[in-house]
Scaffold this active site. Sequence first.
Site, PDB file in Angstrom:
ATOM      1  N   HIS A   1     -11.210 -10.803  20.746  1.00  0.00           N
ATOM      2  CA  HIS A   1     -11.148 -10.339  19.358  1.00  0.00           C
ATOM      3  C   HIS A   1      -9.791 -10.749  18.775  1.00  0.00           C
ATOM      4  O   HIS A   1      -8.766 -10.587  19.434  1.00  0.00           O
ATOM      5  CB  HIS A   1     -11.311  -8.808  19.347  1.00  0.00           C
ATOM      6  CG  HIS A   1     -10.934  -8.157  18.058  1.00  0.00           C
ATOM      7  ND1 HIS A   1      -9.885  -7.265  17.948  1.00  0.00           N
ATOM      8  CD2 HIS A   1     -11.477  -8.276  16.816  1.00  0.00           C
ATOM      9  CE1 HIS A   1      -9.803  -6.865  16.695  1.00  0.00           C
ATOM     10  NE2 HIS A   1     -10.740  -7.446  15.990  1.00  0.00           N
TER      11      HIS A   1
ATOM     12  N   HIS B   1      -3.820 -11.942   9.490  1.00  0.00           N
ATOM     13  CA  HIS B   1      -4.309 -10.611   9.832  1.00  0.00           C
ATOM     14  C   HIS B   1      -4.387  -9.766   8.571  1.00  0.00           C
ATOM     15  O   HIS B   1      -3.340  -9.335   8.075  1.00  0.00           O
ATOM     16  CB  HIS B   1      -3.371  -9.962  10.841  1.00  0.00           C
ATOM     17  CG  HIS B   1      -4.053  -8.978  11.724  1.00  0.00           C
ATOM     18  ND1 HIS B   1      -3.442  -8.393  12.794  1.00  0.00           N
ATOM     19  CD2 HIS B   1      -5.310  -8.489  11.715  1.00  0.00           C
ATOM     20  CE1 HIS B   1      -4.282  -7.579  13.391  1.00  0.00           C
ATOM     21  NE2 HIS B   1      -5.428  -7.615  12.759  1.00  0.00           N
TER      22      HIS B   1
END
Length: 289
Positions: free
Chosen positions: A39, A82
Amino acid sequence: MLLNFLLSLVFAGLAAAQCNGNTALCGRQYSNVSFIGTHDSAFVGVLPTDNQLLSVTDQLNAGIRFLQAQTHLLNGALELCHTSCIEEDSGTLVSYLTTVNTWIAANPNEVLTILLTNGDNVDVSLFGNAMSTSGLSAYAYTPPSGLSMSDWPTLQELITAGTRLIMFLDYGADTATVPYISNEFAYYFETAYDVTDSSFPSCALDRPPGSSGSGLMMIVNHFLDLDILGILIPDELAAGTTNAVTGTGSIGAQASLCYTTWGRLPNVVLVDYFELGDVFTAQNTLNGL
Ligand SMILES: *[C@@H]1O[C@H](CO)[C@@H](O)[C@H](O)[C@H]1NC(C)=O
């Protein structure tokens, strides 16, 4: 003598004919193999915004064959950011895909999947451009339209055809524009992410909304977050337990819950800090190896 020597070379060659490290996987359909996936594979480091401690190349060398990564748009280019590129920017998508291309070229018996998120709803042609620039498009598999779960090729078939790279995008795929970038939710459902209960008590479908899950492969989001006053950060200290083979909250425990729920095992188990715990033993167990 010479004949024996030649024969032994032939058999050594045959013995090396493995698929993703195991001859038993060669005859298995892609849709019947369980993969541990990293992930946020590109967020590597020790900050609270990082999800992995080892680089993408290290992930691949260790045995990871499913990479998940987040993309965002920065100044017209796709970057691995992110949530936003201010929070964390791990470089361009081209550079990430080039790293993967170097690895896949050097490892001819490996089938690899990339799942990208398209956080800024960028046109799929930009993803296609990045794939071509990196060279990785040359390895990409194009599923025939309407490919059902029971019709996927085997790992050996993918390897023999040289189409060892399977690629999905969560939103914005358009096979009329880029044939090999598939709509994730036409092939998979996912369980909920941002789980903060360390026992991982559910294998219920979260996305695509309203789906029954039937006919879709299964992605289980098995990474634990710590909720610090509403801010979620990856729970590194718990990773040894979360990524264990057995025990409460382990990969094995959630996978058997999935089996009870769905009558089949997860196709993909996404983890953080993949080298903590024992994810490859868990993967072998899921694959019955
Ligand atoms: C693969 O097939 C076996 C046998 O039908 C099944 O038990 C298992 O759940 C399948 N695994 C996946 C990932 O589909």
